[in-house]
Design a protein around this motif. Structure first.
Motif, PDB file in Angstrom:
ATOM      1  N   PHE A 120       0.745  -1.175  -0.014  1.00 18.86           N
ATOM      2  CA  PHE A 120      -0.138   0.005  -0.063  1.00 18.86           C
ATOM      3  C   PHE A 120       0.828   1.404  -0.120  1.00 18.86           C
ATOM      4  CE2 PHE A 120      -2.734   3.317   2.637  1.00 18.86           C
ATOM      5  CZ  PHE A 120      -3.617   3.209   1.592  1.00 18.86           C
ATOM      6  N   VAL A 121       0.536   2.280  -0.784  1.00 22.39           N
ATOM      7  CA  VAL A 121       1.458   3.389  -0.921  1.00 22.39           C
ATOM      8  C   VAL A 121       0.415   4.425  -0.877  1.00 22.39           C
ATOM      9  CG1 VAL A 121       2.857   4.785  -2.352  1.00 22.39           C
ATOM     10  CG2 VAL A 121       2.906   2.315  -2.594  1.00 22.39           C
ATOM     11  N   GLN A 122       0.751   5.329   0.044  1.00 19.46           N
ATOM     12  CA  GLN A 122      -0.080   6.619   0.391  1.00 19.46           C
ATOM     13  C   GLN A 122       0.725   7.696   0.498  1.00 19.46           C
ATOM     14  OE1 GLN A 122      -1.263   5.505   4.581  1.00 19.46           O
ATOM     15  NE2 GLN A 122       0.123   6.902   5.436  1.00 19.46           N
ATOM     16  N   VAL A 123      -0.108   9.015   0.013  1.00 20.01           N
ATOM     17  CA  VAL A 123       0.499  10.217   0.697  1.00 20.01           C
ATOM     18  C   VAL A 123      -0.389  10.584   1.606  1.00 20.01           C
ATOM     19  CG1 VAL A 123       0.825  12.534  -0.230  1.00 20.01           C
ATOM     20  CG2 VAL A 123       1.273  10.833  -1.839  1.00 20.01           C
ATOM     21  N   ALA A 124       0.661  10.969   2.879  1.00 22.41           N
ATOM     22  CA  ALA A 124      -0.059  11.243   4.074  1.00 22.41           C
ATOM     23  C   ALA A 124       0.337  12.966   4.199  1.00 22.41           C
ATOM     24  CB  ALA A 124       0.433  10.688   5.382  1.00 22.41           C
ATOM     25  N   ILE A 125      -0.806  13.702   4.627  1.00 24.28           N
ATOM     26  CA  ILE A 125      -0.757  15.130   4.583  1.00 24.28           C
ATOM     27  C   ILE A 125      -1.128  15.331   6.298  1.00 24.28           C
ATOM     28  CG2 ILE A 125      -1.638  17.571   4.106  1.00 24.28           C
ATOM     29  CD1 ILE A 125      -2.254  16.009   1.301  1.00 24.28           C
ATOM     30  N   THR A 126      -0.367  15.719   7.088  1.00 25.57           N
ATOM     31  CA  THR A 126      -0.391  15.727   8.681  1.00 25.57           C
ATOM     32  C   THR A 126      -0.192  17.329   8.827  1.00 25.57           C
ATOM     33  OG1 THR A 126       0.433  13.600   8.646  1.00 25.57           O
ATOM     34  CG2 THR A 126       0.129  14.769  10.691  1.00 25.57           C
ATOM     35  N   GLY A 127      -1.292  17.516   9.636  1.00 24.63           N
ATOM     36  CA  GLY A 127      -1.154  19.119  10.248  1.00 24.63           C
ATOM     37  C   GLY A 127      -0.261  18.967  11.405  1.00 24.63           C
ATOM     38  N   ARG A 128       0.670  20.047  11.640  1.00 28.77           N
ATOM     39  CA  ARG A 128       1.533  19.857  12.678  1.00 28.77           C
ATOM     40  C   ARG A 128       1.284  21.076  13.540  1.00 28.77           C
ATOM     41  NH1 ARG A 128       2.888  14.681  12.677  1.00 28.77           N
ATOM     42  NH2 ARG A 128       4.266  14.092  11.201  1.00 28.77           N
ATOM     43  N   GLU A 129       0.228  22.158  13.486  1.00 23.78           N
ATOM     44  CA  GLU A 129       0.078  23.237  14.008  1.00 23.78           C
ATOM     45  C   GLU A 129      -0.278  22.946  15.443  1.00 23.78           C
ATOM     46  OE1 GLU A 129      -3.758  22.515  11.657  1.00 23.78           O
ATOM     47  OE2 GLU A 129      -1.510  22.273  11.567  1.00 23.78           O
ATOM     48  N   LYS A 130      -0.931  21.847  15.648  1.00 28.61           N
ATOM     49  CA  LYS A 130      -1.355  21.505  17.224  1.00 28.61           C
ATOM     50  C   LYS A 130      -0.176  20.371  17.810  1.00 28.61           C
ATOM     51  CE  LYS A 130      -6.302  22.857  16.286  1.00 28.61           C
ATOM     52  NZ  LYS A 130      -7.739  22.294  16.391  1.00 28.61           N
ATOM     53  N   GLY A 131       0.537  20.097  17.334  1.00 28.34           N
ATOM     54  CA  GLY A 131       1.490  19.216  17.804  1.00 28.34           C
ATOM     55  C   GLY A 131       1.871  17.984  17.079  1.00 28.34           C
ATOM     56  N   GLU A 132       2.690  17.213  17.364  1.00 24.41           N
ATOM     57  CA  GLU A 132       3.348  15.917  16.735  1.00 24.41           C
ATOM     58  C   GLU A 132       2.164  14.903  16.941  1.00 24.41           C
ATOM     59  OE1 GLU A 132       6.014  15.789  14.827  1.00 24.41           O
ATOM     60  OE2 GLU A 132       6.215  17.770  15.005  1.00 24.41           O
ATOM     61  N   THR A 133       2.397  13.857  16.239  1.00 24.45           N
ATOM     62  CA  THR A 133       1.717  12.640  16.491  1.00 24.45           C
ATOM     63  C   THR A 133       1.883  12.027  17.752  1.00 24.45           C
ATOM     64  OG1 THR A 133       2.227  12.151  13.750  1.00 24.45           O
ATOM     65  CG2 THR A 133       1.686  10.191  15.172  1.00 24.45           C
ATOM     66  N   VAL A 134       0.732  11.554  18.213  1.00 24.85           N
ATOM     67  CA  VAL A 134       0.836  10.716  19.437  1.00 24.85           C
ATOM     68  C   VAL A 134       0.805   9.296  19.236  1.00 24.85           C
ATOM     69  CG1 VAL A 134      -0.547  10.267  21.635  1.00 24.85           C
ATOM     70  CG2 VAL A 134      -0.560  12.760  20.415  1.00 24.85           C
ATOM     71  N   TRP A 135       1.767   8.506  19.448  1.00 29.00           N
ATOM     72  CA  TRP A 135       1.878   7.192  19.139  1.00 29.00           C
ATOM     73  C   TRP A 135       1.380   6.605  20.471  1.00 29.00           C
ATOM     74  CZ3 TRP A 135       2.437   5.653  14.629  1.00 29.00           C
ATOM     75  CH2 TRP A 135       3.003   6.429  13.580  1.00 29.00           C
ATOM     76  N   LEU A 136       0.631   5.447  20.124  1.00 26.04           N
ATOM     77  CA  LEU A 136       0.107   4.621  21.323  1.00 26.04           C
ATOM     78  C   LEU A 136       0.675   3.100  21.365  1.00 26.04           C
ATOM     79  CD1 LEU A 136      -3.416   6.073  20.678  1.00 26.04           C
ATOM     80  CD2 LEU A 136      -1.916   6.695  22.376  1.00 26.04           C
ATOM     81  N   HIS A 137      -0.059   2.250  21.365  1.00 21.88           N
ATOM     82  CA  HIS A 137       0.310   0.739  21.521  1.00 21.88           C
ATOM     83  C   HIS A 137       0.090   0.223  19.888  1.00 21.88           C
ATOM     84  CE1 HIS A 137      -4.083   1.085  22.045  1.00 21.88           C
ATOM     85  NE2 HIS A 137      -4.081  -0.113  21.514  1.00 21.88           N
ATOM     86  N   ALA A 138       0.750  -1.006  20.069  1.00 22.58           N
ATOM     87  CA  ALA A 138       0.912  -1.767  18.452  1.00 22.58           C
ATOM     88  C   ALA A 138      -0.557  -2.258  18.347  1.00 22.58           C
ATOM     89  CB  ALA A 138       1.887  -2.799  18.490  1.00 22.58           C
ATOM     90  N   VAL A 139      -0.652  -2.461  16.976  1.00 22.73           N
ATOM     91  CA  VAL A 139      -2.045  -3.032  16.587  1.00 22.73           C
ATOM     92  C   VAL A 139      -1.702  -4.691  16.474  1.00 22.73           C
ATOM     93  CG1 VAL A 139      -3.244  -3.438  14.305  1.00 22.73           C
ATOM     94  CG2 VAL A 139      -2.405  -1.270  15.039  1.00 22.73           C
ATOM     95  N   THR A 140      -2.518  -5.144  17.409  1.00 21.20           N
ATOM     96  CA  THR A 140      -2.194  -6.763  17.543  1.00 21.20           C
ATOM     97  C   THR A 140      -2.578  -7.380  16.157  1.00 21.20           C
ATOM     98  OG1 THR A 140      -4.699  -7.324  18.179  1.00 21.20           O
ATOM     99  CG2 THR A 140      -2.898  -6.679  19.834  1.00 21.20           C
ATOM    100  N   ASP A 141      -2.013  -8.610  16.161  1.00 19.13           N
ATOM    101  CA  ASP A 141      -2.455  -9.454  14.954  1.00 19.13           C
ATOM    102  C   ASP A 141      -3.995  -9.695  14.652  1.00 19.13           C
ATOM    103  OD1 ASP A 141       0.133  -9.614  14.180  1.00 19.13           O
ATOM    104  OD2 ASP A 141       0.590 -11.654  14.855  1.00 19.13           O
ATOM    105  N   GLU A 142      -4.627  -9.920  15.986  1.00 18.18           N
ATOM    106  CA  GLU A 142      -6.113 -10.012  16.125  1.00 18.18           C
ATOM    107  C   GLU A 142      -6.772  -9.019  15.425  1.00 18.18           C
ATOM    108  OE1 GLU A 142      -9.492 -10.941  19.345  1.00 18.18           O
ATOM    109  OE2 GLU A 142      -7.596 -11.207  19.835  1.00 18.18           O
ATOM    110  N   GLU A 143      -6.428  -7.759  15.725  1.00 11.79           N
ATOM    111  CA  GLU A 143      -6.998  -6.407  15.335  1.00 11.79           C
ATOM    112  C   GLU A 143      -6.732  -6.379  13.813  1.00 11.79           C
ATOM    113  OE1 GLU A 143      -6.727  -3.456  19.016  1.00 11.79           O
ATOM    114  OE2 GLU A 143      -4.810  -3.828  17.860  1.00 11.79           O
ATOM    115  N   TYR A 144      -5.729  -6.718  13.387  1.00  9.21           N
ATOM    116  CA  TYR A 144      -5.210  -6.665  12.098  1.00  9.21           C
ATOM    117  C   TYR A 144      -6.079  -7.522  11.210  1.00  9.21           C
ATOM    118  CZ  TYR A 144      -2.492  -6.484   7.757  1.00  9.21           C
ATOM    119  OH  TYR A 144      -2.177  -6.440   6.528  1.00  9.21           O
ATOM    120  N   HIS A 145      -6.018  -8.678  11.555  1.00  6.36           N
ATOM    121  CA  HIS A 145      -6.944  -9.752  10.779  1.00  6.36           C
ATOM    122  C   HIS A 145      -8.376  -9.857  11.045  1.00  6.36           C
ATOM    123  CE1 HIS A 145      -3.144 -11.220   9.202  1.00  6.36           C
ATOM    124  NE2 HIS A 145      -2.653 -11.299  10.459  1.00  6.36           N
TER     125      HIS A 145
END
Length: 146
Positions: A120-145
């Motif tokens: 999958f190839v995407q172009v991501a346009i991300t606003g930074r005026e309110k701060g950086e990306t907030v990283w959380l937890h990993a996506v489990t294999d169960e969630e992914y599938h």
């Protein structure tokens, strides 16, 4: 809240597919722990004081994905090749195909990445005026599938 999808042209030809592969370089492999699998980033625009949007082309190899995360100012994903997945917290996973656009609302935890069988190839346009990306937890294999 469901993501806003803007459908694009789905017409495919060999010439168009070859051109898509050449639009942007694949970029460098991402080596941090915010992703599962092989993911590559080509930064096109770095947010600065004159324009606080970051723009990057991201290539996810089959099965690769982000961690759950959110963007304080939201994000727009433009699918330019392959088949991907997008899911917001509490919502079903959706399939994203070449030519489709996803509007990720501000502060809503979500993840995205490639399908299990196709890059999958995407172009991501991300606003930074309110701060950086907030990283959380990993996506489990169960969630992914799921």
């Amino acid at each position: 809240m469901a993501p806003l999808f803007v459908m694009g042209c789905s017409e495919k030809s060999t010439t168009m597919q070859n051109e898509v592969e050449l639009i942007f370089p694949k970029g460098d492999k991402i080596t941090n722990d915010n992703f599962t699998g092989a993911v590559y980033l080509h930064n096109m625009v770095v947010a600065d004081s004159s324009n606080q949007n970051a723009v990057g082309s991201v290539t996810f190899e089959p099965g690769a994905r982000t961690k759950w995360h959110s963007h304080p100012a939201g994000q727009i994903i433009i699918a330019i090749d392959g088949v991907g997945y997008y899911q917001e917290e509490g919502q079903p996973k959706v399939i994203v195909r070449k030519g489709e656009v996803v509007k990720c609302p501000a502060d809503i935890p979500h993840w995205h990445g490639a399908s299990a069988d196709e890059k999958f190839v995407q172009v991501a346009i991300t606003g930074r005026e309110k701060g950086e990306t907030v990283w959380l937890h990993a996506v489990t294999d169960e969630e992914y599938h799921k």
